[in-house]
Motif scaffolding. Structure first.
Motif, PDB file in Angstrom:
ATOM      1  N   VAL A  35       9.145  10.572  20.411  1.00  0.00           N
ATOM      2  CA  VAL A  35       9.773  11.008  19.162  1.00  0.00           C
ATOM      3  C   VAL A  35      10.816   9.999  18.696  1.00  0.00           C
ATOM      4  O   VAL A  35      10.884   9.639  17.516  1.00  0.00           O
ATOM      5  CB  VAL A  35      10.437  12.395  19.347  1.00  0.00           C
ATOM      6  N   ASP A  36      11.645   9.539  19.637  1.00  0.00           N
ATOM      7  CA  ASP A  36      12.709   8.590  19.298  1.00  0.00           C
ATOM      8  C   ASP A  36      13.064   7.817  20.562  1.00  0.00           C
ATOM      9  O   ASP A  36      13.654   8.369  21.495  1.00  0.00           O
ATOM     10  CB  ASP A  36      13.936   9.332  18.762  1.00  0.00           C
ATOM     11  N   SER A  37      12.730   6.555  20.583  1.00  0.00           N
ATOM     12  CA  SER A  37      12.972   5.724  21.776  1.00  0.00           C
ATOM     13  C   SER A  37      14.457   5.516  22.041  1.00  0.00           C
ATOM     14  O   SER A  37      14.847   5.076  23.119  1.00  0.00           O
ATOM     15  CB  SER A  37      12.278   4.362  21.621  1.00  0.00           C
ATOM     16  N   ARG A  38      15.293   5.851  21.044  1.00  0.00           N
ATOM     17  CA  ARG A  38      16.737   5.686  21.220  1.00  0.00           C
ATOM     18  C   ARG A  38      17.335   6.817  22.062  1.00  0.00           C
ATOM     19  O   ARG A  38      18.473   6.712  22.520  1.00  0.00           O
ATOM     20  CB  ARG A  38      17.435   5.638  19.870  1.00  0.00           C
ATOM     21  N   LEU A  39      16.573   7.899  22.243  1.00  0.00           N
ATOM     22  CA  LEU A  39      17.046   9.005  23.073  1.00  0.00           C
ATOM     23  C   LEU A  39      16.926   8.613  24.552  1.00  0.00           C
ATOM     24  O   LEU A  39      15.826   8.496  25.077  1.00  0.00           O
ATOM     25  CB  LEU A  39      16.232  10.266  22.806  1.00  0.00           C
ATOM     26  N   LYS A  40      18.030   8.392  25.176  1.00  0.00           N
ATOM     27  CA  LYS A  40      18.049   7.985  26.579  1.00  0.00           C
ATOM     28  C   LYS A  40      18.305   9.196  27.466  1.00  0.00           C
ATOM     29  O   LYS A  40      19.361   9.823  27.388  1.00  0.00           O
ATOM     30  CB  LYS A  40      19.131   6.927  26.822  1.00  0.00           C
ATOM     31  N   VAL A  41      17.331   9.524  28.291  1.00  0.00           N
ATOM     32  CA  VAL A  41      17.445  10.684  29.171  1.00  0.00           C
ATOM     33  C   VAL A  41      18.118  10.277  30.478  1.00  0.00           C
ATOM     34  O   VAL A  41      17.663   9.375  31.172  1.00  0.00           O
ATOM     35  CB  VAL A  41      16.060  11.295  29.463  1.00  0.00           C
ATOM     36  N   GLN A  42      19.199  10.964  30.783  1.00  0.00           N
ATOM     37  CA  GLN A  42      19.923  10.670  32.020  1.00  0.00           C
ATOM     38  C   GLN A  42      19.348  11.443  33.197  1.00  0.00           C
ATOM     39  O   GLN A  42      19.211  10.914  34.300  1.00  0.00           O
ATOM     40  CB  GLN A  42      21.405  11.026  31.828  1.00  0.00           C
ATOM     41  N   SER A  43      19.000  12.712  32.957  1.00  0.00           N
ATOM     42  CA  SER A  43      18.432  13.515  34.041  1.00  0.00           C
ATOM     43  C   SER A  43      17.643  14.689  33.470  1.00  0.00           C
ATOM     44  O   SER A  43      17.908  15.160  32.369  1.00  0.00           O
ATOM     45  CB  SER A  43      19.535  14.050  34.969  1.00  0.00           C
ATOM     46  N   VAL A  44      16.656  15.133  34.239  1.00  0.00           N
ATOM     47  CA  VAL A  44      15.879  16.332  33.914  1.00  0.00           C
ATOM     48  C   VAL A  44      15.717  17.125  35.203  1.00  0.00           C
ATOM     49  O   VAL A  44      15.253  16.589  36.213  1.00  0.00           O
ATOM     50  CB  VAL A  44      14.474  15.985  33.357  1.00  0.00           C
ATOM     51  N   GLU A  45      16.115  18.382  35.172  1.00  0.00           N
ATOM     52  CA  GLU A  45      15.960  19.225  36.353  1.00  0.00           C
ATOM     53  C   GLU A  45      15.800  20.676  35.923  1.00  0.00           C
ATOM     54  O   GLU A  45      16.165  21.038  34.793  1.00  0.00           O
ATOM     55  CB  GLU A  45      17.154  19.072  37.291  1.00  0.00           C
TER      56      GLU A  45
END
Length: 244
Positions: A35-45
């Protein structure tokens, strides 16, 4: 034999759960990136609520997603507790992240005002030397010190790196511990100081403030990671910190 069988079965279930969580996390990352490569995901849990995943962005914002990453929620997640009422789980997680982030700042990189006696509490304050309410809070630092509160200043020039305030704050940080306090006192009193140049942490602290959710000044971060936006009178802080 039966015990061994049960243990093996439990291991398979746990391994399957971890694999499913990892797969969901990867799907969510891919969806957001598409959707947007600028969205930087730090963590997913996995979130405390079944069926949801907690997504923390590098900006510090928290989102909630389904396992496919096709639906997102932005907001606060609460738990209903019979004793505590509504417990803000989202803010609890942010407090933990802030606490960890603040632990990474060396005291030597801050402008520190210590009590003369026992240190009963420490308050980290993101400050802008040209902010009226920051100056109002600064006037109460002696009272806080008398209460046993150590005040650690971090730089957060609201106008950003190109502002005059940013340069003034760099000059404050270009000195030893005593000089920093003296320059801070002078500037917050409305006086001018000579321009200094040196390696300093002002930019890094400005970025840290943005990461932990600071949007204005003063912004106080307590030892447990709680963020208090805006001016808080010393008497009110005394109550919040449960100091006699």
């Amino acid at each position: 034999m039966r015990s061994t069988t049960l243990t093996s079965a439990l291991m398979l279930v746990l391994t399957g759960s971890v694999w499913a969580a990892d797969e969901a996390a990867e799907k969510i990352r891919q969806q957001l990136n598409s959707v947007d490569s600028r969205l930087k995901v730090q963590s997913v849990e996995p979130a405390p609520m079944a069926g949801l995943y907690e997504v923390v962005l590098s900006s510090g914002e928290t989102l909630y997603a389904d396992s496919e990453g096709t639906h997102l929620l932005a907001g606060q997640l609460y738990r209903v507790d019979t004793e505590q009422g509504l417990v803000n789980l989202t803010e609890q997680k942010r407090n933990e992240a802030r606490q960890l982030a603040m632990q990474g700042v060396e005291e030597a990189d801050m402008v520190v005002y210590r009590p003369t006696g026992e240190i009963k509490a420490t308050v980290n304050v993101f400050t802008d030397v040209d902010c009226p309410y920051c100056r109002k809070l600064h006037d109460e630092v002696p009272a806080l010190n008398r209460m046993g509160v150590q005040v650690n200043y971090l730089a957060f020039p609201r106008g950003g790196p190109q502002s005059k305030t940013f340069s003034r704050m760099e000059s404050i940080w270009c000195g030893n511990e005593q000089e920093r306090r003296e320059r801070m006192d002078e500037v917050k009193a409305g006086d001018s100081i000579s321009q200094q140049e040196c390696d300093n942490p002002v930019q890094a602290q400005y970025e840290l403030g943005q990461k932990v959710g600071v949007t204005g000044t003063p912004a106080l971060v307590l030892e447990n990671g709680t963020l208090l936006p805006g001016y808080v009178p010393a008497a009110r802080l005394q109550q919040m910190l449960e100091l006699n």
